[in-house]
Scaffold this motif. Structure first.
Motif, PDB file in Angstrom:
ATOM      1  N   UNK A  95     -17.198  62.286  29.659  1.00 18.43           N
ATOM      2  CA  UNK A  95     -17.732  62.907  28.446  1.00 18.43           C
ATOM      3  C   UNK A  95     -16.995  62.376  27.222  1.00 18.43           C
ATOM      4  N   UNK A  96     -15.691  62.217  27.363  1.00 16.74           N
ATOM      5  CA  UNK A  96     -14.891  61.666  26.267  1.00 16.74           C
ATOM      6  C   UNK A  96     -15.312  60.223  25.983  1.00 16.74           C
ATOM      7  N   UNK A  97     -15.543  59.454  27.043  1.00 25.52           N
ATOM      8  CA  UNK A  97     -15.903  58.042  26.862  1.00 25.52           C
ATOM      9  C   UNK A  97     -17.286  57.879  26.245  1.00 25.52           C
ATOM     10  N   UNK A  98     -18.144  58.902  26.362  1.00 19.60           N
ATOM     11  CA  UNK A  98     -19.501  58.801  25.825  1.00 19.60           C
ATOM     12  C   UNK A  98     -19.546  58.901  24.311  1.00 19.60           C
ATOM     13  N   UNK A  99     -18.448  59.269  23.703  1.00 21.91           N
ATOM     14  CA  UNK A  99     -18.430  59.414  22.249  1.00 21.91           C
ATOM     15  C   UNK A  99     -18.629  58.056  21.567  1.00 21.91           C
ATOM     16  N   UNK A 100     -19.502  58.032  20.592  1.00 17.09           N
ATOM     17  CA  UNK A 100     -19.769  56.791  19.856  1.00 17.09           C
ATOM     18  C   UNK A 100     -18.620  56.399  18.929  1.00 17.09           C
ATOM     19  N   UNK A 101     -17.663  57.282  18.755  1.00 15.79           N
ATOM     20  CA  UNK A 101     -16.536  56.977  17.868  1.00 15.79           C
ATOM     21  C   UNK A 101     -15.462  56.139  18.554  1.00 15.79           C
ATOM     22  N   UNK A 102     -15.557  55.998  19.872  1.00 16.31           N
ATOM     23  CA  UNK A 102     -14.528  55.244  20.593  1.00 16.31           C
ATOM     24  C   UNK A 102     -14.803  53.750  20.505  1.00 16.31           C
ATOM     25  N   UNK A 103     -13.737  52.986  20.444  1.00 14.79           N
ATOM     26  CA  UNK A 103     -13.843  51.527  20.480  1.00 14.79           C
ATOM     27  C   UNK A 103     -13.713  51.063  21.924  1.00 14.79           C
ATOM     28  N   UNK A 104     -13.900  49.754  22.137  1.00 16.97           N
ATOM     29  CA  UNK A 104     -13.741  49.209  23.482  1.00 16.97           C
ATOM     30  C   UNK A 104     -12.323  49.416  23.992  1.00 16.97           C
ATOM     31  N   UNK A 105     -11.341  49.323  23.104  1.00 15.94           N
ATOM     32  CA  UNK A 105      -9.940  49.543  23.498  1.00 15.94           C
ATOM     33  C   UNK A 105      -9.746  50.982  23.947  1.00 15.94           C
ATOM     34  N   UNK A 106     -10.352  51.897  23.212  1.00 17.53           N
ATOM     35  CA  UNK A 106     -10.240  53.313  23.589  1.00 17.53           C
ATOM     36  C   UNK A 106     -10.859  53.559  24.963  1.00 17.53           C
ATOM     37  N   UNK A 107     -11.992  52.928  25.211  1.00 21.42           N
ATOM     38  CA  UNK A 107     -12.663  53.126  26.497  1.00 21.42           C
ATOM     39  C   UNK A 107     -11.857  52.500  27.633  1.00 21.42           C
ATOM     40  N   UNK A 108     -11.180  51.423  27.369  1.00 22.84           N
ATOM     41  CA  UNK A 108     -10.315  50.845  28.395  1.00 22.84           C
ATOM     42  C   UNK A 108      -9.163  51.785  28.722  1.00 22.84           C
ATOM     43  N   UNK A 109      -8.680  52.506  27.731  1.00 17.17           N
ATOM     44  CA  UNK A 109      -7.646  53.507  27.969  1.00 17.17           C
ATOM     45  C   UNK A 109      -8.181  54.639  28.847  1.00 17.17           C
ATOM     46  N   UNK A 110      -9.419  55.066  28.556  1.00 11.70           N
ATOM     47  CA  UNK A 110     -10.053  56.094  29.391  1.00 11.70           C
ATOM     48  C   UNK A 110     -10.252  55.559  30.807  1.00 11.70           C
ATOM     49  N   UNK A 111     -10.616  54.266  30.919  1.00  7.47           N
ATOM     50  CA  UNK A 111     -10.790  53.662  32.238  1.00  7.47           C
ATOM     51  C   UNK A 111      -9.490  53.680  33.037  1.00  7.47           C
ATOM     52  N   UNK A 112      -8.359  53.481  32.361  1.00  8.17           N
ATOM     53  CA  UNK A 112      -7.066  53.538  33.049  1.00  8.17           C
ATOM     54  C   UNK A 112      -6.808  54.941  33.595  1.00  8.17           C
ATOM     55  N   UNK A 113      -7.137  55.964  32.792  1.00  9.51           N
ATOM     56  CA  UNK A 113      -6.983  57.337  33.277  1.00  9.51           C
ATOM     57  C   UNK A 113      -7.917  57.610  34.455  1.00  9.51           C
ATOM     58  N   UNK A 114      -9.131  57.089  34.364  1.00 10.93           N
ATOM     59  CA  UNK A 114     -10.099  57.300  35.434  1.00 10.93           C
ATOM     60  C   UNK A 114      -9.668  56.573  36.702  1.00 10.93           C
ATOM     61  N   UNK A 115      -9.004  55.441  36.533  1.00 14.35           N
ATOM     62  CA  UNK A 115      -8.479  54.717  37.694  1.00 14.35           C
ATOM     63  C   UNK A 115      -7.445  55.584  38.427  1.00 14.35           C
ATOM     64  N   UNK A 116      -6.613  56.304  37.647  1.00 14.08           N
ATOM     65  CA  UNK A 116      -5.642  57.206  38.263  1.00 14.08           C
ATOM     66  C   UNK A 116      -6.324  58.309  39.065  1.00 14.08           C
TER      67      UNK A 116
END
Length: 433
Positions: A95-116
């Motif tokens: 849900x956080x990653x779906x925000x249009x305000x996030x950049x690709x870098x931000x989404x990669x950070x979310x991806x790292x959390x999701x990997x955990x």
């Protein structure tokens, strides 16, 4: 009639021995607390006592089995609680990653959390009971039930355990499942989960671009997106419950139209909607379901709509997370097609996570019900054990009040027999001369 001295001596000895035997028997009963010390004391009661003792031993074995079953279910339920928390955390991250305000870098950070979260779930799926037995491997509980399929980057996960459910007999008439297999928990969805949509096509567009291929399907070339997932509007509609394929094309004037085919069990396709005009933002209904579409499609773009429990639908929790992580690491700030692919895949992943969470909670609820059943069977078994103990007590246990009275009586009888023997032994005619 002449009674010899030897006869009187023998009879006195026999009487004294009999009284002594009866006295010792009562003494042994008092010492042991049992009325039936030897089978000869009461053959019928002794025989019945053997049967009751065997039933009591079997009941105790079932009680011990329930302890083992309770430990296994409690540990599994605790792990599933953690799994549910992890899925909820993954849904929050998406849900956080779906925000249009996030950049690709931000989404990669979310991806790292999701990997955990992904790694945590693999660890939970391969949890043990503390004795080296894997909880979710079915009867193959000596090795991890989930194995990675690749060592490059984030790998896929496959289930290699037993698809049977380990069971244990907790009572004479109850064989209880004590550990659900991992496929049921992590690679299944509950019945009635509804439909899941995927925006993908079964043939490569003119320019496959950089979106790649997912399970034999290509990403759409247009920017059409769907909101949420398909909604059920009429379960009694014709073709309801079957997979559907919505395909876009253009009419003679170049305007977008769409057709819908129902996929039959034999793989054949039945036309449900034929070349209907498409408008962005409209809700499309067919086969008892509806879905809202936005954006502009390209020729050949498709929306695959399948029941969540269909063989062609993804039911694997680990694949859902892997696809989501790959998605978050993709370039989202490029073309409209990329953004549409991101939006559609994210919506699909969140719908699949909801289904996986529902499935985990369903299995967990089932475990809770079995734990409650164990409490009920324990209560019944406890009452049965008390009945056996009471029956066994009635058969072989001693009535101390009666035994003590008989003890005193036998003691007096023994003393009288001993005194009589002394008197008889001392008789002689010379005492009267």
């Amino acid at each position: 009639m002449r009674i010899s001295t030897v006869t009187m001596f023998d009879q006195s000895m026999a009487s004294m021995n009999r009284q002594q035997s009866d006295f010792l028997k009562v003494s042994q009963q008092i010492a042991s607390g049992r009325r039936v010390v030897n089978p000869s004391d009461d053959p019928q009661a002794a025989s019945r006592a053997v049967g009751v003792s065997q039933s009591k031993a079997v009941t105790q074995q079932y009680a011990d089995a329930r302890v083992t079953a309770r430990n296994s279910l409690a540990q599994s339920e605790s792990v599933l609680n953690s799994v549910a928390d992890a899925i909820t955390s993954a849904k929050t991250l998406l849900v956080q990653a779906a925000s249009d305000t996030l950049s690709d870098v931000d989404r990669e950070s979310v991806a790292a959390d999701l990997r955990g979260v992904y790694e945590t779930l693999i660890g939970q799926a391969n949890a043990t009971d503390g004795n080296g037995r894997y909880l979710f491997g079915g009867y193959q509980d000596s090795s991890p039930p989930f194995a990675r399929t690749s060592d490059e980057g984030i790998s896929g996960v496959s289930y290699i355990g037993d698809e049977n459910t380990r069971e244990q007999r907790i009572d004479a008439s109850r064989l209880m499942p004590v550990a659900d297999n991992g496929k049921t928990i992590f690679q299944s969805i509950p019945s009635g989960a509804g439909y899941v949509a995927r925006a993908e096509r079964d043939s490569a567009p003119g320019d496959p671009s950089s979106l790649g291929v997912q399970d034999g399907y290509y990403a759409n070339a247009g920017s059409v997106t769907f909101t949420g997932g398909p909604s059920r509007v009429d379960p009694n509609a014709e073709h309801f419950g079957k997979p559907f394929e919505l395909e876009f094309s253009t009419d003679e004037d170049g305007n977008p139209v769409f057709s819908v085919h129902a996929i039959e069990e034999d793989g054949s396709r039945t036309l449900v909607v034929d070349d209907e005009a498409y408008e962005s933002g409209e809700t499309v209904s067919f086969g008892g379901i509806s879905i809202t579409l936005e954006g502009m499609p390209e020729e050949g773009d498709q929306i695959q709509v399948r029941p969540a429990d269909d063989e062609g639908a993804n039911q694997d929790l680990f694949k859902t997370l892997k696809d989501a992580i790959d998605l978050l690491e993709m370039d989202q700030e490029g073309t409209a097609e990329n953004r549409a692919h991101f939006r559609n895949t994210l919506n699909t992943a969140m719908r699949e996570l909801d289904n996986s969470l529902d499935n985990v909670l369903t299995v967990r609820a089932s475990m809770g019900a079995r734990l409650n059943e164990l409490d009920v069977v324990d209560a019944v078994g406890g009452n049965r054990m008390m009945n056996y103990e009471q029956t066994l007590s009635d058969l072989v246990d001693l009535d101390y009040a009666q035994a003590i009275s008989e003890y005193s009586l036998r003691q007096v009888g023994l003393q009288a027999a001993q005194r009589a023997f002394v008197d008889i032994k001392g008789l002689s005619l010379f005492n009267f001369l």
